[in-house]
Structures are given as C-alpha cells and as structure tokens.
Design a protein around this motif. Structure first.
Motif, PDB file in Angstrom:
ATOM      1  N   MET A   1       0.830  -1.211   0.000  1.00  0.00           N
ATOM      2  CA  MET A   1       0.000   0.000   0.000  1.00  0.00           C
ATOM      3  C   MET A   1       0.865   1.262   0.000  1.00  0.00           C
ATOM      4  O   MET A   1       0.620   2.194  -0.753  1.00  0.00           O
ATOM      5  CB  MET A   1      -0.923   0.005   1.216  1.00  0.00           C
ATOM      6  N   THR A   2       1.900   1.286   0.849  1.00  0.00           N
ATOM      7  CA  THR A   2       2.778   2.453   0.914  1.00  0.00           C
ATOM      8  C   THR A   2       3.470   2.692  -0.404  1.00  0.00           C
ATOM      9  O   THR A   2       3.592   3.832  -0.864  1.00  0.00           O
ATOM     10  CB  THR A   2       3.811   2.286   2.042  1.00  0.00           C
ATOM     11  N   ASP A   3       3.940   1.629  -1.057  1.00  0.00           N
ATOM     12  CA  ASP A   3       4.598   1.771  -2.356  1.00  0.00           C
ATOM     13  C   ASP A   3       3.633   2.339  -3.387  1.00  0.00           C
ATOM     14  O   ASP A   3       4.013   3.177  -4.217  1.00  0.00           O
ATOM     15  CB  ASP A   3       5.143   0.426  -2.835  1.00  0.00           C
ATOM     16  N   ASP A   4       2.374   1.901  -3.363  1.00  0.00           N
ATOM     17  CA  ASP A   4       1.373   2.403  -4.297  1.00  0.00           C
ATOM     18  C   ASP A   4       1.119   3.884  -4.070  1.00  0.00           C
ATOM     19  O   ASP A   4       1.021   4.666  -5.026  1.00  0.00           O
ATOM     20  CB  ASP A   4       0.076   1.616  -4.145  1.00  0.00           C
ATOM     21  N   ILE A   5       1.032   4.294  -2.819  1.00  0.00           N
ATOM     22  CA  ILE A   5       0.833   5.710  -2.506  1.00  0.00           C
ATOM     23  C   ILE A   5       2.013   6.529  -3.010  1.00  0.00           C
ATOM     24  O   ILE A   5       1.829   7.587  -3.630  1.00  0.00           O
ATOM     25  CB  ILE A   5       0.646   5.899  -0.986  1.00  0.00           C
ATOM     26  N   ALA A   6       3.224   6.055  -2.758  1.00  0.00           N
ATOM     27  CA  ALA A   6       4.416   6.780  -3.196  1.00  0.00           C
ATOM     28  C   ALA A   6       4.447   6.930  -4.709  1.00  0.00           C
ATOM     29  O   ALA A   6       4.804   7.993  -5.235  1.00  0.00           O
ATOM     30  CB  ALA A   6       5.669   6.065  -2.700  1.00  0.00           C
ATOM     31  N   THR A   7       4.062   5.884  -5.430  1.00  0.00           N
ATOM     32  CA  THR A   7       4.050   5.929  -6.893  1.00  0.00           C
ATOM     33  C   THR A   7       3.020   6.925  -7.406  1.00  0.00           C
ATOM     34  O   THR A   7       3.304   7.727  -8.305  1.00  0.00           O
ATOM     35  CB  THR A   7       3.751   4.536  -7.461  1.00  0.00           C
ATOM     36  N   ARG A   8       1.834   6.901  -6.833  1.00  0.00           N
ATOM     37  CA  ARG A   8       0.782   7.833  -7.254  1.00  0.00           C
ATOM     38  C   ARG A   8       1.168   9.274  -6.930  1.00  0.00           C
ATOM     39  O   ARG A   8       0.939  10.190  -7.738  1.00  0.00           O
ATOM     40  CB  ARG A   8      -0.540   7.472  -6.582  1.00  0.00           C
ATOM     41  N   LEU A   9       1.740   9.471  -5.747  1.00  0.00           N
ATOM     42  CA  LEU A   9       2.139  10.819  -5.339  1.00  0.00           C
ATOM     43  C   LEU A   9       3.204  11.379  -6.271  1.00  0.00           C
ATOM     44  O   LEU A   9       3.187  12.574  -6.614  1.00  0.00           O
ATOM     45  CB  LEU A   9       2.649  10.786  -3.903  1.00  0.00           C
ATOM     46  N   ALA A  10       4.130  10.542  -6.704  1.00  0.00           N
ATOM     47  CA  ALA A  10       5.230  10.988  -7.560  1.00  0.00           C
ATOM     48  C   ALA A  10       4.747  11.470  -8.927  1.00  0.00           C
ATOM     49  O   ALA A  10       5.467  12.197  -9.619  1.00  0.00           O
ATOM     50  CB  ALA A  10       6.239   9.860  -7.728  1.00  0.00           C
ATOM     51  N   ARG A  11       3.548  11.075  -9.319  1.00  0.00           N
ATOM     52  CA  ARG A  11       3.006  11.496 -10.623  1.00  0.00           C
ATOM     53  C   ARG A  11       2.364  12.882 -10.560  1.00  0.00           C
ATOM     54  O   ARG A  11       1.999  13.441 -11.595  1.00  0.00           O
ATOM     55  CB  ARG A  11       1.951  10.495 -11.100  1.00  0.00           C
ATOM     56  N   LEU A  12       2.196  13.426  -9.364  1.00  0.00           N
ATOM     57  CA  LEU A  12       1.472  14.677  -9.172  1.00  0.00           C
ATOM     58  C   LEU A  12       2.415  15.800  -8.745  1.00  0.00           C
ATOM     59  O   LEU A  12       3.435  15.555  -8.095  1.00  0.00           O
ATOM     60  CB  LEU A  12       0.390  14.484  -8.108  1.00  0.00           C
ATOM     61  N   ASP A  13       2.059  17.022  -9.111  1.00  0.00           N
ATOM     62  CA  ASP A  13       2.877  18.150  -8.679  1.00  0.00           C
ATOM     63  C   ASP A  13       2.267  18.814  -7.444  1.00  0.00           C
ATOM     64  O   ASP A  13       1.169  18.458  -7.001  1.00  0.00           O
ATOM     65  CB  ASP A  13       3.092  19.150  -9.817  1.00  0.00           C
ATOM     66  N   ALA A  14       2.996  19.789  -6.905  1.00  0.00           N
ATOM     67  CA  ALA A  14       2.538  20.450  -5.682  1.00  0.00           C
ATOM     68  C   ALA A  14       1.237  21.213  -5.899  1.00  0.00           C
ATOM     69  O   ALA A  14       0.417  21.333  -4.985  1.00  0.00           O
ATOM     70  CB  ALA A  14       3.628  21.391  -5.158  1.00  0.00           C
ATOM     71  N   CYS A  15       1.035  21.718  -7.112  1.00  0.00           N
ATOM     72  CA  CYS A  15      -0.193  22.465  -7.393  1.00  0.00           C
ATOM     73  C   CYS A  15      -1.424  21.564  -7.329  1.00  0.00           C
ATOM     74  O   CYS A  15      -2.454  21.944  -6.750  1.00  0.00           O
ATOM     75  CB  CYS A  15      -0.093  23.138  -8.756  1.00  0.00           C
ATOM     76  N   ALA A  16      -1.338  20.387  -7.928  1.00  0.00           N
ATOM     77  CA  ALA A  16      -2.479  19.464  -7.899  1.00  0.00           C
ATOM     78  C   ALA A  16      -2.785  19.032  -6.468  1.00  0.00           C
ATOM     79  O   ALA A  16      -3.958  18.961  -6.066  1.00  0.00           O
ATOM     80  CB  ALA A  16      -2.189  18.249  -8.774  1.00  0.00           C
ATOM     81  N   ILE A  17      -1.749  18.752  -5.688  1.00  0.00           N
ATOM     82  CA  ILE A  17      -1.966  18.349  -4.297  1.00  0.00           C
ATOM     83  C   ILE A  17      -2.528  19.515  -3.490  1.00  0.00           C
ATOM     84  O   ILE A  17      -3.459  19.348  -2.682  1.00  0.00           O
ATOM     85  CB  ILE A  17      -0.658  17.833  -3.669  1.00  0.00           C
ATOM     86  N   SER A  18      -2.002  20.723  -3.705  1.00  0.00           N
ATOM     87  CA  SER A  18      -2.513  21.893  -2.985  1.00  0.00           C
ATOM     88  C   SER A  18      -3.978  22.140  -3.322  1.00  0.00           C
ATOM     89  O   SER A  18      -4.791  22.451  -2.437  1.00  0.00           O
ATOM     90  CB  SER A  18      -1.672  23.126  -3.336  1.00  0.00           C
ATOM     91  N   ASP A  19      -4.340  21.989  -4.599  1.00  0.00           N
ATOM     92  CA  ASP A  19      -5.738  22.160  -4.998  1.00  0.00           C
ATOM     93  C   ASP A  19      -6.631  21.118  -4.328  1.00  0.00           C
ATOM     94  O   ASP A  19      -7.751  21.422  -3.894  1.00  0.00           O
ATOM     95  CB  ASP A  19      -5.873  22.053  -6.516  1.00  0.00           C
ATOM     96  N   ALA A  20      -6.137  19.890  -4.249  1.00  0.00           N
ATOM     97  CA  ALA A  20      -6.911  18.835  -3.596  1.00  0.00           C
ATOM     98  C   ALA A  20      -7.092  19.133  -2.113  1.00  0.00           C
ATOM     99  O   ALA A  20      -8.177  18.927  -1.545  1.00  0.00           O
ATOM    100  CB  ALA A  20      -6.226  17.485  -3.789  1.00  0.00           C
ATOM    101  N   LEU A  21      -6.050  19.625  -1.468  1.00  0.00           N
ATOM    102  CA  LEU A  21      -6.148  20.010  -0.059  1.00  0.00           C
ATOM    103  C   LEU A  21      -7.187  21.113   0.120  1.00  0.00           C
ATOM    104  O   LEU A  21      -8.010  21.082   1.045  1.00  0.00           O
ATOM    105  CB  LEU A  21      -4.784  20.458   0.457  1.00  0.00           C
ATOM    106  N   ASP A  22      -7.161  22.094  -0.772  1.00  0.00           N
ATOM    107  CA  ASP A  22      -8.168  23.158  -0.742  1.00  0.00           C
ATOM    108  C   ASP A  22      -9.574  22.573  -0.861  1.00  0.00           C
ATOM    109  O   ASP A  22     -10.482  22.943  -0.106  1.00  0.00           O
ATOM    110  CB  ASP A  22      -7.943  24.127  -1.907  1.00  0.00           C
ATOM    111  N   GLN A  23      -9.746  21.687  -1.825  1.00  0.00           N
ATOM    112  CA  GLN A  23     -11.060  21.104  -2.072  1.00  0.00           C
ATOM    113  C   GLN A  23     -11.600  20.370  -0.858  1.00  0.00           C
ATOM    114  O   GLN A  23     -12.798  20.397  -0.574  1.00  0.00           O
ATOM    115  CB  GLN A  23     -10.977  20.148  -3.272  1.00  0.00           C
ATOM    116  N   LEU A  24     -10.715  19.746  -0.112  1.00  0.00           N
ATOM    117  CA  LEU A  24     -11.111  18.952   1.044  1.00  0.00           C
ATOM    118  C   LEU A  24     -11.098  19.748   2.349  1.00  0.00           C
ATOM    119  O   LEU A  24     -11.303  19.188   3.428  1.00  0.00           O
ATOM    120  CB  LEU A  24     -10.197  17.730   1.166  1.00  0.00           C
TER     121      LEU A  24
END
Length: 221
Positions: A1-24
């Motif tokens: 599970m941790t490896d899958d999370i790390a792989t998915r996270l590596a495909r995203l930039d800080a802007c996409a993650i920041s937008d998701a944090l905003d949304q939530l």
C-alpha cells in the motif's frame, strides 16, 4: 500500500496536491520553500527533525543534527527539518546531503536555511529551504528530536505524513488523509490536462477556462 501511494504521489505536482487540499478543506501548500539545489520535484513520506538554539544539555551524548533521521530513512523518504530558532545558520549541510543521497533519500526540506548547496547540486541531491547561508550550525543550534511533530509554515507536520515539493511550493498531506487527497488530486490533474489539450488543439482559452476552471474545486466528482 505504501509503495502504491508513493508511486501515485510521484506522478502529481505540488499544485495538484494543494488544490486537492483546498477542495477537502485542508491547509494548502506552504509558500517560500524554494529549491536550492538539484532543481527537481521530490515526494515521499516524511521523517522529521526539530532543532533548537544553543548547545546540547550537559551530560548528553553529542550527535550531529539530522544524522539520526538519515540513519533511519528508507529509500524514497523525505527529511523535513524545523530550523525556526531565529539563529542565522544552516540546518542542513554538504556531508548530510552526501549521506542522505547514499541512503536513497528523495530530498530534504528545511524550514530555515541550508548550506553547501553547490555541493548538493553537484551530487544531484535536492535541497528545499527558505534560503542559503554559509554559517555553520556548530555552537549555534542542536537537534532536540527526530520523528516528533514539527512546525512548517502554519502547519504541524509529523513523521509518516506525505509531501510533494517543486518550484511552486511544498504541499504536506496528513497520513490519515492521503488516500482521499490523492484521489482528489488525480481528478483535478486529469481535468486540467484535458483543458491543456483543448487549448493546444486551438480552442479559445477563454472558453476552455471559463466556468469549468473557476468551479473546478467545488466538486469531488
């Protein structure tokens, strides 16, 4: 599970993650933690280090700051250092960069200053920090904890949380929310990629980025 999370996270930039944090309804990215060496995106789970002003208490065993975190680190992790002591000196340096690179650490983020940034660049080790200095930590600051919660920007960051850092900022994700943040970020990134494709195909940007872009964060679907 941790490896899958790390792989998915590596495909995203800080802007996409920041937008998701905003949304939530979570705190978005931290601004001002710039790339000082080896300019590339870093991501992974976090190991924290907290520093304090002064010298270690009498009777304690001397240990150079951040070395415990490096020894504990697994490949792909990110070391995050709190150096908010008010003392103008580095919370990270060149020997540490070499050691961390050898352990397979993804990079380091210093809430404060770093040094030996040219050396880090030469070996390709990413260092993010508020700024750079040549001033040593010796006799000025020391480590008080590894693996304990620290402060970065307005956030409390814990070991086991996740981070993405790039040229736009550093987005921190609490461990308990990583799955939903990833899912939201993936949806946002996919929709923005579609908009970019439409623009490159010749569609007017005013049409492509009309109501859809402005309301992008209002839905989780």
């Amino acid at each position: 599970m941790t490896d899958d999370i790390a792989t998915r996270l590596a495909r995203l930039d800080a802007c996409a993650i920041s937008d998701a944090l905003d949304q939530l309804g979570l705190p978005p990215s931290v601004t001002g933690l710039g790339s000082r060496a080896a300019r590339r995106r870093i991501s992974g789970s976090i190991i924290t280090v907290k520093l304090a002003a002064g010298k270690p208490p009498e009777g304690t065993t001397p240990r150079h700051l951040c070395t415990t975190a490096i020894d504990r680190a697994e490949p792909g992790q990110v070391i995050v250092v709190e150096q908010r002591t008010g003392v103008e000196c580095a919370g990270w340096g060149g020997i540490l960069s070499n050691a961390a690179r050898g352990r397979g650490v993804s990079g380091v983020i210093v809430e404060g200053l770093a040094r030996d940034v040219d050396e880090a660049a030469d070996i390709g080790f990413p260092v993010y920090a508020r700024g750079a200095t040549a001033r040593t930590a010796r006799g000025r600051i020391y480590e008080t904890a590894t693996g304990e919660p620290i402060s970065v920007g307005d956030l409390t960051v814990a070991t086991g949380d996740w981070v993405v850092a790039d040229g736009s900022g550093a987005a921190f994700v609490p461990a308990a929310r990583i799955e939903e943040v990833l899912a939201a970020a993936e949806r946002i990134a996919s929709r923005e990629a579609g908009m970019t494709k439409a623009v490159l195909a010749g569609h007017p940007v005013s049409t492509v980025m009309g109501g859809d872009y402005e309301h992008l964060l209002e839905t989780t679907e």
